[in-house]
Design a protein around this motif. Structure first.
Motif, PDB file in Angstrom:
ATOM      1  N   VAL A  24       0.843  -1.203   0.000  1.00 51.35           N
ATOM      2  CA  VAL A  24       0.000   0.000   0.000  1.00 51.35           C
ATOM      3  C   VAL A  24       0.878   1.253   0.000  1.00 51.35           C
ATOM      4  O   VAL A  24       0.589   2.233  -0.701  1.00 51.35           O
ATOM      5  CB  VAL A  24      -0.948   0.004   1.208  1.00 51.35           C
ATOM      6  CG1 VAL A  24      -1.656   1.346   1.338  1.00 51.35           C
ATOM      7  CG2 VAL A  24      -1.980  -1.112   1.067  1.00 51.35           C
ATOM      8  N   HIS A  28       1.130   4.529  -2.572  1.00 44.62           N
ATOM      9  CA  HIS A  28       1.074   5.931  -2.141  1.00 44.62           C
ATOM     10  C   HIS A  28       2.305   6.715  -2.580  1.00 44.62           C
ATOM     11  O   HIS A  28       2.199   7.903  -2.909  1.00 44.62           O
ATOM     12  CB  HIS A  28       0.941   6.002  -0.611  1.00 44.62           C
ATOM     13  CG  HIS A  28      -0.450   5.820  -0.111  1.00 44.62           C
ATOM     14  ND1 HIS A  28      -1.448   6.769  -0.288  1.00 44.62           N
ATOM     15  CD2 HIS A  28      -1.027   4.795   0.559  1.00 44.62           C
ATOM     16  CE1 HIS A  28      -2.582   6.333   0.254  1.00 44.62           C
ATOM     17  NE2 HIS A  28      -2.351   5.136   0.773  1.00 44.62           N
ATOM     18  N   ARG A  48      -2.523  -5.163  -7.621  1.00 41.90           N
ATOM     19  CA  ARG A  48      -3.712  -5.002  -6.781  1.00 41.90           C
ATOM     20  C   ARG A  48      -4.301  -6.362  -6.395  1.00 41.90           C
ATOM     21  O   ARG A  48      -4.737  -6.550  -5.255  1.00 41.90           O
ATOM     22  CB  ARG A  48      -4.754  -4.155  -7.511  1.00 41.90           C
ATOM     23  CG  ARG A  48      -4.383  -2.686  -7.661  1.00 41.90           C
ATOM     24  CD  ARG A  48      -5.546  -1.871  -8.216  1.00 41.90           C
ATOM     25  NE  ARG A  48      -5.174  -0.493  -8.479  1.00 41.90           N
ATOM     26  CZ  ARG A  48      -5.129   0.465  -7.544  1.00 41.90           C
ATOM     27  NH1 ARG A  48      -5.444   0.165  -6.290  1.00 41.90           N
ATOM     28  NH2 ARG A  48      -4.789   1.700  -7.858  1.00 41.90           N
ATOM     29  N   LEU A  51      -2.137  -7.838  -3.746  1.00 46.68           N
ATOM     30  CA  LEU A  51      -2.342  -7.092  -2.507  1.00 46.68           C
ATOM     31  C   LEU A  51      -3.624  -7.537  -1.815  1.00 46.68           C
ATOM     32  O   LEU A  51      -3.651  -7.734  -0.592  1.00 46.68           O
ATOM     33  CB  LEU A  51      -2.387  -5.597  -2.811  1.00 46.68           C
ATOM     34  CG  LEU A  51      -2.654  -4.645  -1.645  1.00 46.68           C
ATOM     35  CD1 LEU A  51      -1.634  -4.854  -0.529  1.00 46.68           C
ATOM     36  CD2 LEU A  51      -2.613  -3.203  -2.134  1.00 46.68           C
ATOM     37  N   ALA A  85      -3.205  -1.369   6.605  1.00 46.20           N
ATOM     38  CA  ALA A  85      -3.135  -1.288   5.146  1.00 46.20           C
ATOM     39  C   ALA A  85      -4.498  -0.973   4.560  1.00 46.20           C
ATOM     40  O   ALA A  85      -4.622  -0.181   3.612  1.00 46.20           O
ATOM     41  CB  ALA A  85      -2.603  -2.606   4.573  1.00 46.20           C
ATOM     42  N   VAL A  93      -6.461   1.477  -3.278  1.00 45.03           N
ATOM     43  CA  VAL A  93      -5.762   2.740  -3.055  1.00 45.03           C
ATOM     44  C   VAL A  93      -5.522   3.456  -4.384  1.00 45.03           C
ATOM     45  O   VAL A  93      -5.161   2.839  -5.394  1.00 45.03           O
ATOM     46  CB  VAL A  93      -4.438   2.499  -2.312  1.00 45.03           C
ATOM     47  CG1 VAL A  93      -3.514   1.602  -3.114  1.00 45.03           C
ATOM     48  CG2 VAL A  93      -3.762   3.815  -1.992  1.00 45.03           C
TER      49      VAL A  93
END
Length: 363
Positions: A24, A28, A48, A51, A85, A93
């Protein structure tokens, strides 16, 4: 009183939870935490999906471990990291277009490499182990720290290696030889590159063992008392930069194509892990052609008669030419690994990182 074995579920949960949190953070701060070269290898959708898998698995495995009362503090790290997270955006995100930066960390390279290496080698080593042992064996935290630093600082290493080799190569130009080599098929260049690089590395490797100053760095690598896929990561940062610069230099000077060099780099990554793996596979006659786990394990043997043999990392032919080839009796493995004088190399990542730079210690 016998200490209970560590809970696999708790540690897997912690590993996945922390990895998800790092993932994550990569979304960012992609300019700072991800490597531009490695971003080209995977897609956003793949990242993704992986994740999301890590988040769900960390929650489920951590919760089960807590309910069972097994390593609850470790499991809480996994659940807590996954929860943080999710609060930071989880698998959905958002991130802005990636800006160009002069330097970034390879946090994405670390997370993905660790995940897939563990996914492949842990099950294989459980089924085909030389000596059955838990992945959470003695020294695993130290080796994981080396794995982390070696991957996160990948761009730093690449910049240092490129700068050193380019500077030296600029003074050594052989246009006719370069043209001749680049006229050969890519597979021929690759085979020759492997031989040239392995001969260069083996000569440097022997110097590591014979020159006291160099041994102070290389002894860190030989301090591993347990051999598995993670043990090969235990290398001092100075040794990593020096070895890669020295090995890459003749390939650049001789003018091997980028495809041949890239293929060689891939081979190095695979065989470096495989050579240290805890695999009892009998390769038979192939041990005369390629460096196998047993061949390299004997180089790490804590035995006086094996401290100056089996330096090659790819081709036993190189050791044969150097007079350092030794193939022990079929099916035999070292009883013990590590430096001859165990007290000369301290335990722990930071103490080992500082040790070669402190006062001289013979080992």
């Amino acid at each position: 009183m016998t200490r209970p074995a560590p809970s696999w579920l708790a540690h897997i949960s912690a590993g996945l939870g922390l990895s998800a949190l790092l993932g994550v953070l990569c979304f960012h701060f992609p300019e700072l935490l991800t490597s531009r070269e490695f971003r080209e290898v995977y897609t956003e959708g793949f990242a993704r999906s992986l994740l999301l898998f890590g988040l769900v698995a960390a929650f489920v495995l951590g919760t089960v471990s807590i309910l069972r009362g097994r390593d609850s503090p470790v499991a809480l790290i996994g659940v807590g990291s996954a929860a943080l997270a999710v609060m930071l955006g989880g698998a959905t995100v958002h991130f802005d277009p990636i800006e160009s930066t002069a330097f970034s960390l390879g946090l994405d390279w670390f997370v993905l490499s660790l995940f897939f290496s563990a996914l492949v080698f842990i099950p294989i080593e459980r089924m085909l182990a030389v000596r059955p042992m838990s992945p959470l064996r003695e020294g695993w935290r130290t080796d994981l720290a080396y794995f982390f630093m070696g991957h996160v600082l990948v761009q730093f290493v690449l910049i240092a290696v490129t700068a050193s080799t380019s500077t030296v190569a600029a003074f050594a130009a052989f246009p006719a030889l370069k043209a001749a080599i680049q006229s050969w098929p890519a597979w021929v260049q690759f085979l020759l590159a492997v031989f040239v690089a392995d001969m260069t590395q083996a000569l440097l490797h022997r110097a590591y063992h014979r020159v006291p100053f160099l041994w102070r760095f290389h002894s860190v690598h030989h301090s591993s008392r347990k051999m598995d896929w993670l043990a090969g990561s235990r290398m001092h940062l100075v040794e990593i930069v020096l070895t890669r610069s020295t090995v890459l230099l003749p390939l650049v000077v001789l003018g091997f194509s980028a495809d041949a060099i890239n293929a060689y780099v891939i081979l190095v990554g695979v065989q470096a892990v495989l050579a240290h793996a805890n695999l009892r596979i009998d390769f038979g006659w192939l041990e005369y052609v390629l460096v196998t786990p047993r061949y390299h394990h004997w180089h790490h043997a804590r035995r006086a008669d094996y401290v100056d043999v089996n330096y090659a990392i790819h081709l036993p032919l190189v050791d044969m030419l150097m007079g350092t080839f030794r193939r022990p009796s079929r099916g035999t493995w070292p009883e013990e690994y590590g430096v001859m004088k165990l007290e000369t190399v301290p335990e722990g990542f930071w103490r080992q990182a500082w040790m070669p730079l402190s006062r001289h210690r013979d080992s």
